[in-house]
Write an enzyme that holds these catalytic residues in place. Structure first.
Site, PDB file in Angstrom:
ATOM      1  N   ARG A  29       0.828  -1.215   0.000  1.00  0.00           N
ATOM      2  CA  ARG A  29       0.000   0.000   0.000  1.00  0.00           C
ATOM      3  C   ARG A  29       0.861   1.263   0.000  1.00  0.00           C
ATOM      4  NH1 ARG A  29      -4.174  -1.736   4.688  1.00  0.00           N
ATOM      5  NH2 ARG A  29      -5.207  -3.449   3.632  1.00  0.00           N
ATOM      6  N   ARG A  33      -3.309   6.397   1.263  1.00  0.00           N
ATOM      7  CA  ARG A  33      -3.917   7.510   1.983  1.00  0.00           C
ATOM      8  C   ARG A  33      -2.974   8.227   2.941  1.00  0.00           C
ATOM      9  NH1 ARG A  33      -9.087   4.705   4.521  1.00  0.00           N
ATOM     10  NH2 ARG A  33      -7.595   2.982   4.676  1.00  0.00           N
ATOM     11  N   ARG A  42      -7.247  11.571  -5.218  1.00  0.00           N
ATOM     12  CA  ARG A  42      -8.528  10.878  -5.014  1.00  0.00           C
ATOM     13  C   ARG A  42      -9.683  11.876  -4.994  1.00  0.00           C
ATOM     14  NH1 ARG A  42     -10.508   6.084  -0.896  1.00  0.00           N
ATOM     15  NH2 ARG A  42     -12.721   6.529  -1.097  1.00  0.00           N
ATOM     16  N   ASP A  79      -7.233  -2.638  -6.697  1.00  0.00           N
ATOM     17  CA  ASP A  79      -7.839  -3.232  -5.510  1.00  0.00           C
ATOM     18  C   ASP A  79      -7.946  -4.729  -5.725  1.00  0.00           C
ATOM     19  OD1 ASP A  79      -9.390  -2.375  -2.898  1.00  0.00           O
ATOM     20  OD2 ASP A  79     -10.527  -4.016  -3.810  1.00  0.00           O
ATOM     21  N   TYR A 155     -14.650 -12.129   0.936  1.00  0.00           N
ATOM     22  CA  TYR A 155     -15.436 -10.935   0.629  1.00  0.00           C
ATOM     23  C   TYR A 155     -16.697 -11.280  -0.167  1.00  0.00           C
ATOM     24  CZ  TYR A 155     -11.636  -7.846   2.151  1.00  0.00           C
ATOM     25  OH  TYR A 155     -10.698  -7.171   2.886  1.00  0.00           O
TER      26      TYR A 155
END
Length: 368
Positions: A29, A33, A42, A79, A155
């Site tokens: 990652r 963020r 973003r 993702d 998921y």
């Protein structure tokens, strides 16, 4: 050649267990963020999927950490849930809640109808790979990736993230036949997806088995490891430029099963922070057929002061032990990384301290 020659191949050489001048480092990652420039991009994209599905935005954020830090690899910004999204499950990202599927897989009819998706539905990913590879201009290698069949299944059945995995484990224990059907389709889809990334320009590929560690012993081997094997057995071995493509497998919480994973058809095993690198090296990193190791500092170390970060880097490097330095042969090698993805709250300057410490200390270990 369709792409520029590679200027820094340290990461790839470490993946192939070849001697390197220093220990290469990249971060799971690393485009994300914790970087203010990512947050700004973003905002321009309007949403996470707006970011991930736009080739220009995906290229921009993939390269952002490389503008700040001398990292030894880039990883595609995407993702792990793009594959089930292409299967028609209806992926969305709710603010503060993470990913969610509108149509989870919970009954025989839904799982029986599941098919490997048309890879053209994921063309935006492959276009991003090619765009990023061109933008890198040979600076460092580009890593492509996917979630593992089991992690995707978690998921897909739960419909979102889970704290107890009750729905997916209930299906596993009550209808193992359906779970095997779901995992087989996932494995074939992941293999096709990674092969398309390789065709587009990915120079290494990584399988994230993020939730393999939630399984019981025995269940991990049957419902996660077996399907990771199935993916790896289908991956093509050469990239768009004719060079061999190393394969990385990371199972969070998988340290218990390292000996089982030694037989995987991959070159690199990623480790979380719960296992000592020296022990892992002894189990799977030595001898013919040994794996390169990737990891495994605790991401929360990055909240400490820079001098503590440097000390923890030293512990990880020392745990791995004396680096392989003979250029005439292969031997145990290490790719420095976190034991899981970087936190969004990480101070960017602390990442700079970590990368500098890895490079400096690992050179010193080699007498350079």
């Amino acid at each position: 050649m369709p792409f520029a020659p590679l200027k820094n191949d340290t990461f790839l050489r470490a993946c192939w267990r070849q001697a390197t001048d220093y220990t290469p480092v990249w971060l799971m990652r690393q485009a994300g963020r914790y970087l203010p420039e990512y947050v700004a991009t973003r905002a321009r994209a309007g949403s996470f999927m707006g970011l991930a599905t736009n080739v220009d935005f995906a290229t921009e954020v993939t390269l952002q950490p490389l503008a700040r830090y001398p990292l030894d690899a880039a990883i595609l910004f995407s993702d792990i849930l793009t594959v089930p999204d292409a299967m028609g499950l209806g992926l969305s990202f709710e603010a503060g809640e993470g990913p969610r599927f509108a149509r989870p897989m919970r009954d025989e009819a839904a799982i029986g109808a599941l098919e490997v998706p048309d890879m053209e539905k994921l063309r935006y990913v492959f276009d991003a790979v090619a765009s990023i590879r061109r933008a890198l201009d040979g600076r460092v290698p580009l890593i492509g990736f996917s979630g593992s069949p089991w992690t995707l299944a978690c998921y897909m059945v739960e419909g979102a993230g889970s704290s107890d995995y009750r729905l997916v484990k209930s299906l596993l224990y009550s209808r193992p036949d359906l779970m095997h059907r779901l995992l087989a389709v996932n494995a074939d889809a992941v293999a096709a997806y990674l092969n398309a990334q390789i065709d587009a320009g990915a120079q290494a590929v990584m399988i994230f088995d993020s939730w393999g560690g939630v399984l019981a012993d025995g269940m991990f081997q049957d419902f996660s490891l077996a399907y990771t094997h199935r993916v790896l057995s289908q991956l093509q071995r050469q990239g768009a430029d004719g060079q061999p493509v190393p394969r990385i497998v990371f199972t969070k919480g998988g340290g218990l099963w390292l000996e089982d994973m030694r037989g995987l058809g991959c070159e690199v095993l990623g480790l979380d922070w719960t296992i000592n690198l020296g022990r892992a090296r002894a189990l799977v990193g030595e001898g013919n057929g040994g794996k390169a190791l990737q990891g495994n500092i605790d991401p929360n170390v990055l909240f400490a002061a820079p001098e503590r970060i440097e000390a923890e880097v030293a512990k990880v490097l020392q745990a791995f032990g004396r680096p392989h330095t003979d250029p005439s042969t292969t031997g145990p090698t290490h790719v420095f990384n976190l034991g899981h993805g970087i936190s969004q709250f990480t101070p960017p300057d602390h990442v700079a301290a970590l990368v500098a410490a890895v490079h400096a200390q690992s050179r010193a270990l080699r007498g350079r």
